[in-house]
Scaffold this motif. Structure first.
Motif, PDB file in Angstrom:
ATOM      1  N   THR A  41      11.540 -13.202  -3.104  1.00 53.21           N
ATOM      2  CA  THR A  41      12.185 -11.175  -3.486  1.00 53.21           C
ATOM      3  C   THR A  41      10.838 -11.507  -3.742  1.00 53.21           C
ATOM      4  O   THR A  41       9.908 -11.949  -3.850  1.00 53.21           O
ATOM      5  N   CYS A  42       9.995 -10.224  -3.517  1.00 54.47           N
ATOM      6  CA  CYS A  42       9.119  -9.351  -4.308  1.00 54.47           C
ATOM      7  C   CYS A  42       9.447  -8.184  -5.024  1.00 54.47           C
ATOM      8  O   CYS A  42      10.990  -7.589  -4.690  1.00 54.47           O
ATOM      9  N   THR A  43       9.205  -7.543  -6.052  1.00 53.32           N
ATOM     10  CA  THR A  43       9.401  -6.526  -6.891  1.00 53.32           C
ATOM     11  C   THR A  43       8.254  -5.647  -7.086  1.00 53.32           C
ATOM     12  O   THR A  43       7.196  -6.045  -7.078  1.00 53.32           O
ATOM     13  N   GLY A  44       8.637  -4.654  -8.226  1.00 52.31           N
ATOM     14  CA  GLY A  44       7.479  -3.602  -7.635  1.00 52.31           C
ATOM     15  C   GLY A  44       8.423  -2.275  -7.999  1.00 52.31           C
ATOM     16  O   GLY A  44       9.763  -2.045  -8.533  1.00 52.31           O
ATOM     17  N   PRO A  45       7.875  -1.475  -8.704  1.00 52.39           N
ATOM     18  CA  PRO A  45       8.357  -0.325  -9.423  1.00 52.39           C
ATOM     19  C   PRO A  45       8.662   0.460  -8.298  1.00 52.39           C
ATOM     20  O   PRO A  45       8.268   0.491  -7.451  1.00 52.39           O
ATOM     21  N   TYR A  46       9.821   1.577  -8.375  1.00 55.51           N
ATOM     22  CA  TYR A  46      10.838   2.430  -7.491  1.00 55.51           C
ATOM     23  C   TYR A  46       9.727   3.538  -7.813  1.00 55.51           C
ATOM     24  O   TYR A  46      10.213   4.259  -8.333  1.00 55.51           O
ATOM     25  N   THR A  47       9.679   4.592  -6.629  1.00 56.30           N
ATOM     26  CA  THR A  47       9.222   5.643  -7.125  1.00 56.30           C
ATOM     27  C   THR A  47      10.500   6.583  -5.890  1.00 56.30           C
ATOM     28  O   THR A  47      10.587   6.435  -4.796  1.00 56.30           O
ATOM     29  N   PRO A  48      10.778   7.466  -6.269  1.00 53.95           N
ATOM     30  CA  PRO A  48      12.316   8.631  -5.860  1.00 53.95           C
ATOM     31  C   PRO A  48      11.671   9.371  -5.333  1.00 53.95           C
ATOM     32  O   PRO A  48      10.337   9.867  -5.582  1.00 53.95           O
ATOM     33  N   MET A  49      11.423   9.835  -3.585  1.00 54.62           N
ATOM     34  CA  MET A  49      11.885  10.983  -3.231  1.00 54.62           C
ATOM     35  C   MET A  49      12.173  11.585  -2.408  1.00 54.62           C
ATOM     36  O   MET A  49      12.761  12.751  -1.907  1.00 54.62           O
ATOM     37  N   SER A  50      13.903  10.988  -2.932  1.00 54.45           N
ATOM     38  CA  SER A  50      15.031  11.842  -2.583  1.00 54.45           C
ATOM     39  C   SER A  50      15.778  12.842  -3.884  1.00 54.45           C
ATOM     40  O   SER A  50      15.987  12.077  -4.626  1.00 54.45           O
ATOM     41  N   THR A  51      16.214  13.729  -3.608  1.00 54.41           N
ATOM     42  CA  THR A  51      16.841  14.512  -4.905  1.00 54.41           C
ATOM     43  C   THR A  51      17.900  13.453  -5.855  1.00 54.41           C
ATOM     44  O   THR A  51      18.608  12.341  -4.032  1.00 54.41           O
ATOM     45  N   GLY A  52      18.629  13.306  -6.040  1.00 56.36           N
ATOM     46  CA  GLY A  52      19.144  12.284  -7.334  1.00 56.36           C
ATOM     47  C   GLY A  52      19.163  10.919  -7.366  1.00 56.36           C
ATOM     48  O   GLY A  52      19.853   9.739  -7.940  1.00 56.36           O
ATOM     49  N   SER A  53      17.966  10.623  -6.418  1.00 60.40           N
ATOM     50  CA  SER A  53      17.214   9.325  -7.267  1.00 60.40           C
ATOM     51  C   SER A  53      16.604   9.090  -8.075  1.00 60.40           C
ATOM     52  O   SER A  53      15.364  10.211  -8.593  1.00 60.40           O
ATOM     53  N   THR A  54      16.644   8.060  -9.018  1.00 58.48           N
ATOM     54  CA  THR A  54      16.158   7.807 -10.373  1.00 58.48           C
ATOM     55  C   THR A  54      14.892   7.126 -10.178  1.00 58.48           C
ATOM     56  O   THR A  54      15.521   6.241  -9.343  1.00 58.48           O
ATOM     57  N   ALA A  55      14.067   6.810 -10.694  1.00 55.26           N
ATOM     58  CA  ALA A  55      12.979   6.124 -10.754  1.00 55.26           C
ATOM     59  C   ALA A  55      13.174   4.827 -11.368  1.00 55.26           C
ATOM     60  O   ALA A  55      13.709   4.684 -12.629  1.00 55.26           O
ATOM     61  N   ARG A  56      12.446   3.666 -10.901  1.00 54.77           N
ATOM     62  CA  ARG A  56      13.280   2.107 -11.679  1.00 54.77           C
ATOM     63  C   ARG A  56      11.793   2.162 -11.923  1.00 54.77           C
ATOM     64  O   ARG A  56      11.107   1.698 -11.205  1.00 54.77           O
ATOM     65  N   LYS A  57      11.216   0.775 -13.254  1.00 52.41           N
ATOM     66  CA  LYS A  57      10.349   0.317 -13.452  1.00 52.41           C
ATOM     67  C   LYS A  57      10.416  -1.220 -12.652  1.00 52.41           C
ATOM     68  O   LYS A  57       9.698  -1.125 -12.175  1.00 52.41           O
ATOM     69  N   SER A  58      11.822  -1.078 -11.980  1.00 53.26           N
ATOM     70  CA  SER A  58      11.592  -2.741 -10.943  1.00 53.26           C
ATOM     71  C   SER A  58      12.411  -3.142  -9.859  1.00 53.26           C
ATOM     72  O   SER A  58      13.669  -2.440 -10.855  1.00 53.26           O
ATOM     73  N   VAL A  59      12.258  -2.380  -8.899  1.00 49.75           N
ATOM     74  CA  VAL A  59      13.200  -3.201  -7.618  1.00 49.75           C
ATOM     75  C   VAL A  59      13.108  -4.682  -7.130  1.00 49.75           C
ATOM     76  O   VAL A  59      11.204  -5.165  -7.188  1.00 49.75           O
ATOM     77  N   VAL A  60      13.778  -5.016  -6.328  1.00 50.50           N
ATOM     78  CA  VAL A  60      13.456  -5.932  -5.395  1.00 50.50           C
ATOM     79  C   VAL A  60      14.270  -5.736  -4.235  1.00 50.50           C
ATOM     80  O   VAL A  60      14.955  -5.514  -3.654  1.00 50.50           O
ATOM     81  N   ILE A  61      13.432  -6.394  -3.378  1.00 48.77           N
ATOM     82  CA  ILE A  61      13.290  -6.450  -1.846  1.00 48.77           C
ATOM     83  C   ILE A  61      12.913  -7.692  -1.253  1.00 48.77           C
ATOM     84  O   ILE A  61      12.426  -8.558  -2.578  1.00 48.77           O
ATOM     85  N   GLU A  62      13.480  -8.313   0.082  1.00 50.48           N
ATOM     86  CA  GLU A  62      13.653  -9.623   0.818  1.00 50.48           C
ATOM     87  C   GLU A  62      12.022  -9.376   0.494  1.00 50.48           C
ATOM     88  O   GLU A  62      11.672  -8.794   1.306  1.00 50.48           O
ATOM     89  N   HIS A  63      11.276 -10.812   0.535  1.00 46.58           N
ATOM     90  CA  HIS A  63      10.258 -11.252   0.457  1.00 46.58           C
ATOM     91  C   HIS A  63      10.299 -12.050   2.216  1.00 46.58           C
ATOM     92  O   HIS A  63      10.667 -12.836   2.024  1.00 46.58           O
ATOM     93  N   THR A  64       9.559 -11.171   3.330  1.00 43.51           N
ATOM     94  CA  THR A  64       9.776 -11.293   4.524  1.00 43.51           C
ATOM     95  C   THR A  64       7.985 -11.730   4.784  1.00 43.51           C
ATOM     96  O   THR A  64       7.283 -10.812   3.727  1.00 43.51           O
ATOM     97  N   VAL A  65       7.894 -11.457   6.181  1.00 45.65           N
ATOM     98  CA  VAL A  65       6.431 -11.436   6.631  1.00 45.65           C
ATOM     99  C   VAL A  65       6.106 -10.043   6.485  1.00 45.65           C
ATOM    100  O   VAL A  65       5.199  -9.699   6.861  1.00 45.65           O
ATOM    101  N   ALA A  66       7.245  -9.201   6.402  1.00 47.39           N
ATOM    102  CA  ALA A  66       6.576  -7.556   6.487  1.00 47.39           C
ATOM    103  C   ALA A  66       6.747  -7.006   5.383  1.00 47.39           C
ATOM    104  O   ALA A  66       5.934  -5.988   5.458  1.00 47.39           O
ATOM    105  N   VAL A  67       6.702  -7.749   4.095  1.00 45.51           N
ATOM    106  CA  VAL A  67       5.966  -7.653   2.662  1.00 45.51           C
ATOM    107  C   VAL A  67       5.376  -8.067   2.220  1.00 45.51           C
ATOM    108  O   VAL A  67       5.083  -9.052   2.153  1.00 45.51           O
ATOM    109  N   ARG A  68       3.883  -7.180   1.467  1.00 47.08           N
ATOM    110  CA  ARG A  68       3.295  -7.996   0.630  1.00 47.08           C
ATOM    111  C   ARG A  68       2.266  -7.082  -0.508  1.00 47.08           C
ATOM    112  O   ARG A  68       2.757  -6.525  -0.230  1.00 47.08           O
ATOM    113  N   LYS A  69       2.185  -8.168  -0.740  1.00 45.22           N
ATOM    114  CA  LYS A  69       2.213  -7.716  -2.534  1.00 45.22           C
ATOM    115  C   LYS A  69       0.411  -6.768  -2.394  1.00 45.22           C
ATOM    116  O   LYS A  69      -0.386  -6.843  -1.844  1.00 45.22           O
TER     117      LYS A  69
END
Length: 163
Positions: A66-94
């Motif tokens: 997995t990879c982690t990082g801060p989340y910045t909302p773009m849609s209404t009703g979405s809240t910012a998060r200090k850290s979210v988790v995304i699957e670490h694949t060939v499509a995700v780079r630090k």
């Protein structure tokens, strides 16, 4: 009138042929169902985004899976998060930023947009390739098998090019 050896042999061959076709059709159908099942777990979040939290994640740290990082909302009703988790694949780079959709009730996110949609359907592409072999060999439907194999190859190639 008693059954002749020839007619009973023909009946046996017809029953065996039907059994083989039924078994191979079942195997091919199960492979395709498994492909949809494996893809839909991620695809539903990426394709049905109405009412879901959408935003971006800047990947700051990656582990083995997995990879982690801060989340910045773009849609209404979405809240910012200090850290979210995304699957670490060939499509995700630090160090890169990705458009994502938050899975409901969690801090897990999946990539959105064309790359996310295509990547979520990779299991289906593999299932199409595998099922095409069963259809060609077991059902002896070579045209259908070529269409299935071509579709699987096209999907996997589109994913490779997009990501």
């Amino acid at each position: 009138m008693p059954a002749t050896p020839t007619s009973s042999r023909q009946a046996s061959l017809v029953a065996l042929r039907f059994g083989r076709l039924a078994a191979m059709a079942t195997v091919a159908a199960l492979i395709l169902i498994a492909g949809v099942w494996g893809s839909w777990g991620t695809a539903q979040h990426v394709m049905l985004t109405k009412g879901r939290e959408r935003g971006t994640v800047e990947v700051t740290r990656c582990g083995a899976e997995t990879c982690t990082g801060p989340y910045t909302p773009m849609s209404t009703g979405s809240t910012a998060r200090k850290s979210v988790v995304i699957e670490h694949t060939v499509a995700v780079r630090k160090g890169r930023t990705y458009d994502v959709v938050v899975k409901p009730g969690s801090d897990d996110v999946v990539r959105s947009g064309p790359a996310g949609i295509l990547y979520s359907w990779v299991p289906m592409g593999g299932a199409l390739l595998l099922a095409s072999v069963v259809v060609a060999g077991g059902l002896r439907r070579t045209r259908v098998a070529w269409v299935m194999a071509g579709s699987g190859i096209a999907l996997l190639t589109a994913v490779f090019v997009t990501i």
